[in-house]
Write a protein that holds these residues in place. Structure first.
Motif, short mmCIF file in Angstrom:
data_model
loop_
_atom_site.label_atom_id
_atom_site.label_comp_id
_atom_site.label_asym_id
_atom_site.label_seq_id
_atom_site.Cartn_x
_atom_site.Cartn_y
_atom_site.Cartn_z
N PRO A 24 0.78 -1.50 0.05
CA PRO A 24 0.34 0.08 0.26
C PRO A 24 1.20 1.08 0.49
CG PRO A 24 -0.46 -1.20 1.94
CD PRO A 24 1.16 -2.25 1.36
N ALA A 25 0.31 2.29 -0.85
CA ALA A 25 1.26 3.70 -0.88
C ALA A 25 -0.50 4.53 -0.66
CB ALA A 25 2.36 3.68 -2.15
N VAL A 26 0.76 6.01 -1.04
CA VAL A 26 -0.30 7.03 -1.40
C VAL A 26 0.76 8.16 -1.87
CG1 VAL A 26 -2.13 7.37 0.21
CG2 VAL A 26 0.44 8.35 0.85
N VAL A 27 0.41 9.03 -2.67
CA VAL A 27 1.27 9.55 -4.03
C VAL A 27 0.06 10.98 -2.66
CG1 VAL A 27 1.31 11.48 -5.62
CG2 VAL A 27 1.19 8.99 -5.47
N ARG A 28 1.01 11.97 -2.11
CA ARG A 28 0.68 13.38 -1.27
C ARG A 28 0.49 14.59 -2.67
NH1 ARG A 28 -0.68 11.67 3.78
NH2 ARG A 28 0.83 9.71 4.63
N THR A 29 -0.70 15.14 -1.46
CA THR A 29 -0.91 16.00 -2.16
C THR A 29 -0.90 17.20 -1.47
OG1 THR A 29 -3.20 16.12 -1.04
CG2 THR A 29 -3.36 15.10 -3.26
N SER A 30 -1.06 19.01 -2.31
CA SER A 30 -0.40 19.42 -1.52
C SER A 30 -1.90 20.12 -0.06
CB SER A 30 -0.32 21.12 -2.35
OG SER A 30 -1.78 20.79 -3.37
N GLY A 31 -2.36 19.21 -0.70
CA GLY A 31 -3.10 19.93 0.62
C GLY A 31 -2.91 19.09 1.96
N LYS A 32 -4.14 18.57 2.69
CA LYS A 32 -4.15 17.25 3.28
C LYS A 32 -4.58 16.04 3.38
CE LYS A 32 -6.27 20.45 7.64
NZ LYS A 32 -6.80 19.89 8.46
N GLY A 33 -4.89 16.04 1.93
CA GLY A 33 -5.08 14.80 0.84
C GLY A 33 -3.65 14.30 0.60
N ALA A 34 -4.17 12.76 0.09
CA ALA A 34 -3.55 11.61 -0.76
C ALA A 34 -4.51 10.93 -1.62
CB ALA A 34 -2.54 10.82 0.51
N ILE A 35 -3.44 10.48 -2.60
CA ILE A 35 -3.99 9.69 -3.26
C ILE A 35 -3.31 7.91 -2.95
CG2 ILE A 35 -4.26 9.14 -5.79
CD1 ILE A 35 -3.93 11.95 -6.31
N LEU A 36 -4.89 7.17 -3.02
CA LEU A 36 -4.09 6.28 -2.89
C LEU A 36 -3.61 5.14 -3.89
CD1 LEU A 36 -7.45 3.96 -1.12
CD2 LEU A 36 -4.98 4.72 0.20
N ARG A 37 -2.66 4.53 -3.80
CA ARG A 37 -1.92 3.21 -4.89
C ARG A 37 -1.24 1.93 -4.26
NH1 ARG A 37 -0.60 6.82 -9.51
NH2 ARG A 37 0.42 4.86 -9.91
N ILE A 38 -1.26 1.69 -5.16
CA ILE A 38 -0.61 0.03 -4.82
C ILE A 38 0.84 0.38 -5.43
CG2 ILE A 38 -0.27 -2.72 -5.34
CD1 ILE A 38 -3.47 -1.15 -3.61
N ASP A 39 2.17 0.30 -4.64
CA ASP A 39 3.32 0.05 -5.49
C ASP A 39 3.80 -1.07 -5.35
OD1 ASP A 39 5.55 1.06 -5.12
OD2 ASP A 39 6.32 1.45 -3.31
N PHE A 40 4.60 -1.50 -6.84
CA PHE A 40 4.88 -2.43 -7.25
C PHE A 40 6.12 -2.04 -7.63
CE2 PHE A 40 0.53 -2.38 -8.79
CZ PHE A 40 0.05 -4.16 -8.23
N GLY A 41 7.06 -1.40 -7.35
CA GLY A 41 8.09 -1.68 -6.59
C GLY A 41 8.70 -0.65 -8.33
N GLN A 42 8.61 -0.09 -8.92
CA GLN A 42 8.37 -0.17 -10.02
C GLN A 42 8.77 1.52 -10.67
OE1 GLN A 42 4.89 -1.18 -12.55
NE2 GLN A 42 6.00 -3.13 -13.44
#
Length: 92
Positions: A24-42
């Motif tokens: 599990p991973a996220v990409v942080r946004t400029s605000g308080k939020g984050a975008i969920l992602r799956i990190d496959f190590g690429q």
């Protein structure tokens, strides 16, 4: 391409991700939020690893479901996935 499956079941999601050596991973946004992602190590984007508890808290708080494909058309394990809005009638 085989059929995509939509689920909100935490155990199903975790098993699918871990079977493909993802985490599990996220990409942080400029605000308080984050975008969920799956990190496959690429080396995609600026992924920040997070704990499963945080991942599922974000998924549930944002009323998201996990859309994924188990196998590709040629029978190989698929890594296709994305997060979509939940709809009460088709959750599993």
């Amino acid at each position: 391409m085989s059929e995509a499956i939509k689920t909100t079941n935490h155990e199903v999601i975790r098993a699918w991700v871990e079977a493909r050596e993802g985490r599990p991973a996220v990409v942080r946004t400029s605000g308080k939020g984050a975008i969920l992602r799956i990190d496959f190590g690429q080396g995609e984007e600026d992924l920040e690893p997070i704990e499963w508890d945080d991942f599922f808290r974000i998924l549930d708080a944002n009323n998201l479901a996990f859309l994924h494909q188990d196998m590709t058309e040629d029978g190989a394990p698929s890594r296709f996935s994305k997060f979509v809005e939940r709809q009460q009638a088709d959750e599993s």
